[in-house]
Write an enzyme that holds these catalytic residues in place. Sequence first.
Site, PDB file in Angstrom:
ATOM      1  N   GLU A  85       0.840  -1.219   0.000  1.00 28.34           N
ATOM      2  CA  GLU A  85       0.000   0.000   0.000  1.00 28.34           C
ATOM      3  C   GLU A  85       0.867   1.257   0.000  1.00 28.34           C
ATOM      4  O   GLU A  85       1.723   1.445   0.876  1.00 28.34           O
ATOM      5  CB  GLU A  85      -0.943  -0.015   1.210  1.00 28.34           C
ATOM      6  CG  GLU A  85      -2.013   1.056   1.089  1.00 28.34           C
ATOM      7  CD  GLU A  85      -3.083   0.956   2.169  1.00 28.34           C
ATOM      8  OE1 GLU A  85      -3.436  -0.170   2.557  1.00 28.34           O
ATOM      9  OE2 GLU A  85      -3.546   2.010   2.614  1.00 28.34           O
ATOM     10  N   LYS A 272      -7.891  -1.076  10.905  1.00 28.26           N
ATOM     11  CA  LYS A 272      -7.241  -1.538   9.654  1.00 28.26           C
ATOM     12  C   LYS A 272      -5.998  -0.696   9.402  1.00 28.26           C
ATOM     13  O   LYS A 272      -4.944  -1.185   9.005  1.00 28.26           O
ATOM     14  CB  LYS A 272      -8.233  -1.435   8.487  1.00 28.26           C
ATOM     15  CG  LYS A 272      -7.725  -2.023   7.181  1.00 28.26           C
ATOM     16  CD  LYS A 272      -6.955  -1.029   6.330  1.00 28.26           C
ATOM     17  CE  LYS A 272      -6.500  -1.652   5.022  1.00 28.26           C
ATOM     18  NZ  LYS A 272      -5.622  -0.773   4.253  1.00 28.26           N
ATOM     19  N   ASP A 288       3.977 -14.349  11.652  1.00 26.33           N
ATOM     20  CA  ASP A 288       2.697 -14.777  11.085  1.00 26.33           C
ATOM     21  C   ASP A 288       1.677 -13.637  11.210  1.00 26.33           C
ATOM     22  O   ASP A 288       1.091 -13.426  12.265  1.00 26.33           O
ATOM     23  CB  ASP A 288       2.240 -16.031  11.853  1.00 26.33           C
ATOM     24  CG  ASP A 288       0.943 -16.599  11.318  1.00 26.33           C
ATOM     25  OD1 ASP A 288       0.216 -15.895  10.596  1.00 26.33           O
ATOM     26  OD2 ASP A 288       0.654 -17.766  11.650  1.00 26.33           O
ATOM     27  N   HIS A 385      -2.649  10.333   0.226  1.00 21.73           N
ATOM     28  CA  HIS A 385      -2.850   9.025  -0.392  1.00 21.73           C
ATOM     29  C   HIS A 385      -2.684   9.074  -1.890  1.00 21.73           C
ATOM     30  O   HIS A 385      -1.991   8.277  -2.490  1.00 21.73           O
ATOM     31  CB  HIS A 385      -4.279   8.547  -0.096  1.00 21.73           C
ATOM     32  CG  HIS A 385      -4.326   7.490   0.935  1.00 21.73           C
ATOM     33  ND1 HIS A 385      -5.238   6.486   0.941  1.00 21.73           N
ATOM     34  CD2 HIS A 385      -3.540   7.271   2.010  1.00 21.73           C
ATOM     35  CE1 HIS A 385      -5.030   5.700   1.964  1.00 21.73           C
ATOM     36  NE2 HIS A 385      -4.013   6.167   2.631  1.00 21.73           N
TER      37      HIS A 385
HETATM   38  C1  MEV Z   1      -6.131   2.999   4.666  1.00 20.67           C
HETATM   39  O1  MEV Z   1      -5.385   1.870   4.335  1.00 20.67           O
HETATM   40  C2  MEV Z   1      -6.207   3.173   6.160  1.00 20.67           C
HETATM   41  C3  MEV Z   1      -7.091   4.313   6.646  1.00 20.67           C
HETATM   42  O2  MEV Z   1      -8.405   4.189   6.106  1.00 20.67           O
HETATM   43  C4  MEV Z   1      -7.137   4.229   8.145  1.00 20.67           C
HETATM   44  C5  MEV Z   1      -8.119   5.161   8.824  1.00 20.67           C
HETATM   45  O3  MEV Z   1      -9.136   5.524   8.210  1.00 20.67           O
HETATM   46  O4  MEV Z   1      -7.886   5.439  10.008  1.00 20.67           O
HETATM   47  C6  MEV Z   1      -6.560   5.647   6.211  1.00 20.67           C
END
Ligand code: MEV
Length: 432
Positions: A85, A272, A288, A385
């Site tokens: 990513e 996430k 792992d 991003h």
């Molecule tokens: C993207 O991989 C992760 C985010 O969505 C985490 C978040 O929203 O806190 C940017």
Amino acid sequence: MSKTVTGFSKLSKEEKINWLANNFFSNVKEGIATLKQYQNQNEKLQQLHDEFIENTISNFYVPYAIAPNFIINNKAYTIPMAIEESSVVAAASLVAKFWSSKGGFMANVISTTKVGQVHFMYSGDFDDLKKYFTKTKDQLIDSTNDITANMRKRGGGILDIELRDKTIKLDNYYQLHVTFETADSMGANFINSCLEAIAEKFRTDNLNSVRQDIKIVMSILSNYVPECLVRAEVSCDVSDFFTENPTYYAQKFVEAVQIANIEPYRAVTHNKGIMNGIDAVVLATGNDFRAVAAGAHAYAAKSGTYKSLTNAKIENGKFYFWIEIPLSLGTVGGLTKLHPLAKLSLEILQNPSAKELMQIIAVAGLAQNFAALKALTTTGIQQGHMKMHLVNILNQLEANLHEKKIISSQLENKTVSHNTVAKALHQLRIEN
Ligand code: MEV
């Protein structure tokens, strides 16, 4: 051609690739060439990778990068990350730098206990079972002596075995709940071997008056490790939090965490983002990542509601941000020394103990969450991003180096989409 096959694992690699190509590739020659391009020319190295799993036909590359300038417990670290990513490593590096000027991260391991269970059914009298368990408990532990000898030398081993009655939830269901200390190894094989030896002894012991009523269902470690826990934190004066309007932005940041604590839809995305940092280091160190992710998400739901793994508060003019997360990791055994890059990652981390690695990885998660929340509560996430993603889009559109440079500067500080990049590239190509 048949799309199913028998005896596939017995075929040579060449035969496997040919079967695959003839059945599934639209361009057989190109497909085979792609697979071969990703095979390592160093035969010994390729064989090592071939033997990690069954039916290996090539390698699947993930970028391997480093995020320098992390200060953790006053020690400087460069953190290796394996992840596809775009923004993760850039975010980690920025956050490392930001906090290094404010004393860095502090981390401590709260506990290191791991769990395995022998799940069994028993239809007889519970008092008889309890008596039998109490009588044989020491022998159950002794039955693992050969397996635990080395681990005991390293300060690990079996901590305890408990008989647990689960019949309220499922008729006749009981467990031997076994706790372990596995020192610097993750200990999956060790735990599973111990459990199988314990189960066998429990089922077959001669003194066992109740053994005919015991049916072992399975013996397996648990990836839920709430007592293999680490905490990492950062803090600073609110006035140092942000250049413009720090109180407003620090408060917004805390609110973003509070939202993740009460709203599962947000919490999952929030966590996430934490796992972006954690998994990348877990993978780079040959650990792992599925086990770690499963354990982390289960921990996030331990109250019965899925919540944020991080917390934040403002108190007496200070901003505090911390994570508490279970991490079952190893710095010996498994892939850690077998995969040359995993070994190198541990060297980059100055050959940490498993406890030190828990601290480093918790910090990687906290840093990633900090980057995401800071962006989300200020500029929004897309600016950073998409800047990183722009390179991916340009590559998809097969832009050359010169085109990449021009388009990147044209679109600086603009919201980019696939469409905007395609249009800009098209225009540039017309003009040239
Ligand atoms: C993207 O991989 C992760 C985010 O969505 C985490 C978040 O929203 O806190 C940017």
